[in-house]
Design an enzyme around this catalytic site. Structure first.
Site, PDB file in Angstrom:
ATOM      1  N   ASP A   1       0.849  -1.195   0.000  1.00  9.15           N
ATOM      2  CA  ASP A   1       0.000   0.000   0.000  1.00  9.15           C
ATOM      3  C   ASP A   1       0.889   1.252   0.000  1.00  9.15           C
ATOM      4  OD1 ASP A   1      -3.186   0.608   1.109  1.00  9.15           O
ATOM      5  OD2 ASP A   1      -1.720   2.232   1.132  1.00  9.15           O
TER       6      ASP A   1
ATOM      7  N   HIS B   1     -10.264  -4.698  -3.212  1.00  8.53           N
ATOM      8  CA  HIS B   1      -8.943  -4.995  -2.635  1.00  8.53           C
ATOM      9  C   HIS B   1      -9.100  -5.357  -1.169  1.00  8.53           C
ATOM     10  CE1 HIS B   1      -9.744  -0.673  -2.258  1.00  8.53           C
ATOM     11  NE2 HIS B   1      -9.072  -0.717  -1.109  1.00  8.53           N
TER      12      HIS B   1
END
Ligand code: DGP
Length: 113
Positions: free
Chosen positions: A29, A99
């Site tokens: 991320d 996600h």
């Protein structure tokens, strides 16, 4: 499609890839909230969790396996991790491509909302 994660899938945007299979990728991320913070996504575009129909059972099982594998690869399978998917605006979803966040590497606060 003008979707940031589709661009990562197509290699048009860089990402620190952690795992890849035929139908799934995982990458770090960009805004890590913990020492370990991976995103596991299907390469095919689904807007969110609710948009992935249960007729896609093979993909759902593959996602399950990929999340487990990523947790092992990034070293949190045994120590602990949080698995999160934000579904929709009020849940704070900001990228509308399904996600799963895999978050760990430190003791996490218990925050459910
Ligand atoms: P959510 O708020 O649940 O939709 O999470 C979206 C996450 O995606 C957020 O934690 C930041 C991450 N993100 C957004 N754009 C990019 C990008 O271009 N690259 C990477 N690696 N992560 C991104």
């Amino acid at each position: 499609m003008d979707c940031v994660f589709c661009k990562i899938v197509r290699g048009e945007l860089p990402a620190k890839k952690l795992y890849e299979s035929e139908r799934i990728i995982a990458f770090e991320d960009i805004n890590k909230v913990a020492p370990v913070h991976a995103l596991v996504i299907p390469k095919a575009h689904y807007d969110s969790f609710i948009a992935l129909p249960d007729t896609e059972s093979e993909l759902i099982v593959e996602l399950h396996r990929a999340i487990q594998e990523v947790a092992r690869l990034i070293g949190v399978a045994d120590t602990g991790f949080r698995l999160v998917t934000n579904n929709g605006k009020t849940a704070g979803q900001s990228v509308f491509h399904l996600h799963f966040h895999v978050i760990g590497g430190r003791t996490l606060e218990l925050k459910m909302g």
